[in-house]
Scaffold this motif. Structure first.
Motif, mmCIF file in Angstrom:
data_model
loop_
_atom_site.group_PDB
_atom_site.id
_atom_site.type_symbol
_atom_site.label_atom_id
_atom_site.label_comp_id
_atom_site.label_asym_id
_atom_site.label_seq_id
_atom_site.Cartn_x
_atom_site.Cartn_y
_atom_site.Cartn_z
ATOM 1 N N SER A 1 -43.250 15.207 -41.074
ATOM 2 C CA SER A 1 -42.814 16.109 -42.148
ATOM 3 C C SER A 1 -42.195 17.381 -41.585
ATOM 4 N N LEU A 2 -42.779 17.913 -40.498
ATOM 5 C CA LEU A 2 -42.188 19.080 -39.843
ATOM 6 C C LEU A 2 -40.784 18.768 -39.333
ATOM 7 N N ALA A 3 -40.630 17.595 -38.711
ATOM 8 C CA ALA A 3 -39.314 17.194 -38.209
ATOM 9 C C ALA A 3 -38.319 17.031 -39.355
ATOM 10 N N ASP A 4 -38.775 16.496 -40.493
ATOM 11 C CA ASP A 4 -37.891 16.330 -41.648
ATOM 12 C C ASP A 4 -37.451 17.678 -42.210
ATOM 13 N N ILE A 5 -38.354 18.646 -42.212
ATOM 14 C CA ILE A 5 -37.994 19.996 -42.665
ATOM 15 C C ILE A 5 -36.904 20.582 -41.769
ATOM 16 N N GLY A 6 -37.096 20.462 -40.449
ATOM 17 C CA GLY A 6 -36.085 20.959 -39.520
ATOM 18 C C GLY A 6 -34.777 20.200 -39.635
ATOM 19 N N PHE A 7 -34.860 18.882 -39.841
ATOM 20 C CA PHE A 7 -33.675 18.031 -39.947
ATOM 21 C C PHE A 7 -32.825 18.443 -41.148
ATOM 22 N N ALA A 8 -33.467 18.626 -42.303
ATOM 23 C CA ALA A 8 -32.729 19.007 -43.512
ATOM 24 C C ALA A 8 -32.245 20.456 -43.434
ATOM 25 N N SER A 9 -33.045 21.342 -42.830
ATOM 26 C CA SER A 9 -32.688 22.761 -42.768
ATOM 27 C C SER A 9 -31.529 23.031 -41.817
ATOM 28 N N THR A 10 -31.202 22.082 -40.969
ATOM 29 C CA THR A 10 -30.098 22.275 -40.032
ATOM 30 C C THR A 10 -28.749 22.199 -40.718
ATOM 31 N N THR A 11 -28.628 21.375 -41.749
ATOM 32 C CA THR A 11 -27.322 21.107 -42.355
ATOM 33 C C THR A 11 -27.181 21.614 -43.790
ATOM 34 N N VAL A 12 -28.206 21.430 -44.612
ATOM 35 C CA VAL A 12 -28.058 21.691 -46.048
ATOM 36 C C VAL A 12 -27.866 23.179 -46.373
ATOM 37 N N PRO A 13 -28.661 24.119 -45.819
ATOM 38 C CA PRO A 13 -28.437 25.533 -46.164
ATOM 39 C C PRO A 13 -27.028 26.022 -45.851
ATOM 40 N N LYS A 14 -26.465 25.570 -44.722
ATOM 41 C CA LYS A 14 -25.097 25.969 -44.376
ATOM 42 C C LYS A 14 -24.118 25.485 -45.427
ATOM 43 N N MET A 15 -24.304 24.254 -45.908
ATOM 44 C CA MET A 15 -23.407 23.724 -46.937
ATOM 45 C C MET A 15 -23.561 24.495 -48.248
ATOM 46 N N ILE A 16 -24.805 24.818 -48.604
ATOM 47 C CA ILE A 16 -25.044 25.579 -49.837
ATOM 48 C C ILE A 16 -24.363 26.945 -49.768
ATOM 49 N N VAL A 17 -24.483 27.613 -48.627
ATOM 50 C CA VAL A 17 -23.844 28.929 -48.447
ATOM 51 C C VAL A 17 -22.328 28.801 -48.478
ATOM 52 N N ASN A 18 -21.788 27.766 -47.839
ATOM 53 C CA ASN A 18 -20.331 27.568 -47.833
ATOM 54 C C ASN A 18 -19.784 27.365 -49.238
ATOM 55 N N ILE A 19 -20.487 26.584 -50.053
ATOM 56 C CA ILE A 19 -20.032 26.356 -51.432
ATOM 57 C C ILE A 19 -20.112 27.649 -52.232
ATOM 58 N N LEU A 20 -21.177 28.407 -52.019
ATOM 59 C CA LEU A 20 -21.385 29.646 -52.784
ATOM 60 C C LEU A 20 -20.353 30.707 -52.418
ATOM 61 N N THR A 21 -20.018 30.808 -51.138
ATOM 62 C CA THR A 21 -19.091 31.847 -50.656
ATOM 63 C C THR A 21 -17.646 31.355 -50.575
ATOM 64 N N HIS A 22 -17.414 30.078 -50.919
ATOM 65 C CA HIS A 22 -16.071 29.479 -50.832
ATOM 66 C C HIS A 22 -15.494 29.603 -49.422
ATOM 67 N N SER A 23 -16.353 29.451 -48.453
ATOM 68 C CA SER A 23 -15.938 29.521 -47.047
ATOM 69 C C SER A 23 -16.332 28.237 -46.337
ATOM 70 N N ARG A 24 -15.470 27.765 -45.460
ATOM 71 C CA ARG A 24 -15.729 26.542 -44.707
ATOM 72 C C ARG A 24 -15.770 26.792 -43.207
ATOM 73 N N VAL A 25 -15.769 28.024 -42.819
ATOM 74 C CA VAL A 25 -15.677 28.367 -41.398
ATOM 75 C C VAL A 25 -17.052 28.296 -40.749
ATOM 76 N N ILE A 26 -17.077 27.737 -39.552
ATOM 77 C CA ILE A 26 -18.264 27.789 -38.709
ATOM 78 C C ILE A 26 -17.799 28.107 -37.291
ATOM 79 N N SER A 27 -18.450 29.030 -36.637
ATOM 80 C CA SER A 27 -18.035 29.428 -35.292
ATOM 81 C C SER A 27 -18.280 28.298 -34.305
#
Length: 324
Positions: free
Chosen positions: A78-104
Motif C-alpha cells: 500500500s505504501l508503494a502504491d501511494i508513492g506510485f500514484a503520487s509520482t504522476t497524478v498530482p502533476k497532471m492535476i496541477v497541469n490541467i488546473l494551471t493550463h500548463s504542460r511544461v516539466i523541467s
C-alpha cells in the motif's frame, strides 16, 4: 547537464542546435471541454487511492491480530502504491488546473526515477507475497520459523534497494542521451519508453545498444519476479490439489484469492499497455492505456483486499463501530 535537440523550441542557441531544459507533457486530450472532466476524474481517483491505501495501513498497524508477514507485506504494498500514484497524478492535476504542460528536464528525470522505483517495488513485493503464500501453504508447520520478522524486514529492504538500483540505472541511461528529436512527450508523465523514442543517439550502434540494455534490465526486474510468482503459485496449486477434502481446498484458495486478483490487475494491465503501444500507432492510445496501471490499479488494490479478506473487513468494521 545541458541537453541539445534540433531547433524546435529556441531557448538557448548554440550554432545550429538548441539547448533545451524543458519537456512538454501532451496529456490525454487537447479538447478544452474535456479538461474540467479529466481534472475532477483524476482528483477523485487520486483521493480514493490515498484514502484506501492509508486505511489499509492504519487497519494493519492498529490490530495486533494482523501483525503477521502477510499483512506486513500488504501494508508495504500500500505504501508503494501511494508513492506510485503520487509520482504522476498530482502533476497532471496541477497541469490541467494551471493550463500548463511544461516539466523541467530535472523534474522529468526525477519523476521517471521515482516512477520506476515504486513500479519495480510493486513487482518485487508481489513476488515476496507469493513466496509468503507458498511457504504458508506448502510448508505450514515451518511457516513461523521461516517467515520470521528478520527475514520479512530483509525481503522488504532488498525489494527497495533493488528498485532503487533499477531506477538509477534507467537514469544513467537517459543521461547518456544528448540529442532529442522532439520535446513533446505523448503522455501525462515522463515515461521511460517515451523518452527513448524521442532520443536521437550519436550513432545507430549506440541507439541499438541502449535499446538492448533497456530490454535486458526490463527482463531482469520484470521477468524474474513474474517467473517467481508463477513458480510459487504452480507449487501452491499442486499442493492444494493433493488435499482430499473440498473444504480443505477452499480455505487456501480463498486466502490466495486477494493476492491473485492484485497480480492479475497489475501484470495484466501492464502487459496490456505494452501490447497496445506496440500494436497501436496512436500515442494517445498508449497514454490512455497507461492510466490503467498507473492510476486504476493502485486505486483498486485496497478494494480487492478489503472486500475479499474477512480479517481486514472485521478490523475495519470494528474501527468504524468505535468511531461512530
Amino acid at each position: 547537464m545541458t541537453i541539445y535537440i534540433f531547433p524546435i523550441f529556441p531557448l538557448h542557441r548554440t550554432g545550429n542546435l538548441t539547448s533545451v531544459s524543458e519537456f512538454f507533457l501532451l496529456g490525454l486530450s487537447d479538447d478544452p471541454e474535456l479538461q474540467p472532466l479529466l481534472w475532477v476524474l483524476f482528483l477523485a481517483m487520486y483521493l480514493v487511492t490515498m484514502l484506501g491505501n492509508l486505511l489499509i495501513i492504519f487497519t494493519v498497524t492498529s490490530d495486533s491480530h494482523l501483525h503477521n508477514p502477510m499483512y506486513f507485506f500488504l501494508s508495504n504494498l500500500s505504501l508503494a502504491d501511494i508513492g506510485f500514484a503520487s509520482t504522476t497524478v498530482p502533476k497532471m492535476i496541477v497541469n490541467i488546473l494551471t493550463h500548463s504542460r511544461v516539466i523541467s528536464y530535472a523534474g522529468c528525470l526525477t519523476q521517471m526515477s521515482i516512477f520506476i522505483l515504486f513500479g519495480c517495488m510493486d513487482c518485487l513485493l508481489l513476488t515476496v507475497m507469493a513466496y509468503d503464500r507458498f511457504v504458508a501453504i506448502c510448508h505450514p508447520l515451518h511457516y513461523m520459523v521461516i517467515m520470521n520478522p528478520r527475514l520479512c524486514c530483509f525481503l522488504v529492504l532488498v525489494s527497495f534497494f533493488l528498485s532503487l538500483l533499477d531506477s538509477q540505472v534507467h537514469n544513467l541511461i537517459v543521461l547518456q542521451l544528448t540529442y532529442f528529436k522532439n520535446v513533446d512527450i505523448s503522455n501525462f508523465f515522463c515515461e521511460p519508453s517515451q523518452l527513448l523514442k524521442l532520443a536521437c543517439s550519436d550513432t545507430f550502434t549506440n541507439n541499438i545498444v541502449t535499446n538492448i540494455l533497456i530490454y535486458f534490465i526490463g527482463a531482469i526486474f520484470g521477468g524474474f519476479p513474474f517467473t517467481g510468482i508463477l513458480f510459487s503459485y504452480t507449487c501452491i496449486v499442486s499442493s492444494i490439489l493433493r488435499v482430499p477434502s473440498t473444504g480443505g481446498k477452499y480455505k487456501p484458495f480463498s486466502t490466495c484469492g486477494c493476492h491473485l486478483a492484485i497480480m492479475c490487475l497489475f501484470y495484466g494491465r501492464g502487459i496490456g499497455v505494452h501490447l497496445s503501444s506496440t500494436v497501436s500507432s496512436s500515442p494517445r492510445d498508449s497514454a490512455v492505456a497507461s492510466v490503467m496501471y498507473t492510476v486504476v490499479t493502485p486505486m483498486l488494490n485496497p478494494f480487492v483486499y478489503s472486500l475479499r479478506n474477512r480479517d481486514i473487513k472485521r478490523v475495519m468494521w470494528g474501527l468504524f463501530s468505535k468511531t461512530t
